[in-house]
Design an enzyme around this catalytic site. Sequence first.
Site, PDB file in Angstrom:
ATOM      1  N   PRO A 135       0.779  -1.250   0.000  1.00 36.09           N
ATOM      2  CA  PRO A 135       0.000   0.000   0.000  1.00 36.09           C
ATOM      3  C   PRO A 135       0.808   1.296   0.000  1.00 36.09           C
ATOM      4  CG  PRO A 135       0.030  -0.937   2.187  1.00 36.09           C
ATOM      5  CD  PRO A 135       0.742  -1.920   1.295  1.00 36.09           C
ATOM      6  N   CYS A 136       1.443   1.582  -1.119  1.00 37.59           N
ATOM      7  CA  CYS A 136       2.196   2.827  -1.247  1.00 37.59           C
ATOM      8  C   CYS A 136       1.274   4.048  -1.194  1.00 37.59           C
ATOM      9  CB  CYS A 136       3.033   2.825  -2.516  1.00 37.59           C
ATOM     10  SG  CYS A 136       2.127   2.460  -4.022  1.00 37.59           S
ATOM     11  N   HIS A 137      -0.019   3.838  -1.428  1.00 39.46           N
ATOM     12  CA  HIS A 137      -0.972   4.958  -1.341  1.00 39.46           C
ATOM     13  C   HIS A 137      -1.119   5.466   0.087  1.00 39.46           C
ATOM     14  CE1 HIS A 137      -3.436   1.345  -0.611  1.00 39.46           C
ATOM     15  NE2 HIS A 137      -4.211   2.131   0.129  1.00 39.46           N
TER      16      HIS A 137
END
Length: 171
Positions: A135-137
């Site tokens: 989850p780079c978001h």
Amino acid sequence: MKLPDDDTLATATLDTPIGRLRIAAIDDGLAAVLFPNQKDAGFPKREGSAKARAHRDKALKALDLYFEGRKKDFSGLTLAASGTPFQKSVWRALADIPFGETRSYAEIARAIGNPKGMRAVGLANGRNPIPVIVPCHRVIGADGSLTGFGGGLPTKKWLLEFEGISAPRLL
């Protein structure tokens, strides 16, 4: 993104609220998730090996459940992202960010034992080949601002709000 161009590669598409995602797996695990705005280079349509199809199909099911609001983590998937040891350390730290929470680049840098490596963390974050699942978001600026995102800032905002995180208004 360059993936193995052989018979083991298994690919598929998945229609989601953020657009059609492209998924790729190899025998070792899930190798890539691409957003609709990302180029197709090196991403052929392939049925692949039985092992790669199993990884791909498991990822498709997990993403379906996530977008239905019934799955909050992807811990059961086998990931096979290609990257440097530093990038992989960043991606492992990203995977540890819980659903509904965010971290800054500085927090990720501290988590991997490189407190002055915020810019390097940002570069590794931007090269994450398995977004949403890794989850780079969930990484935002220290001031709470949305920062660059491979799927585009509107997609990042949507994902954060989907997870219950109040995201700043886009200009």
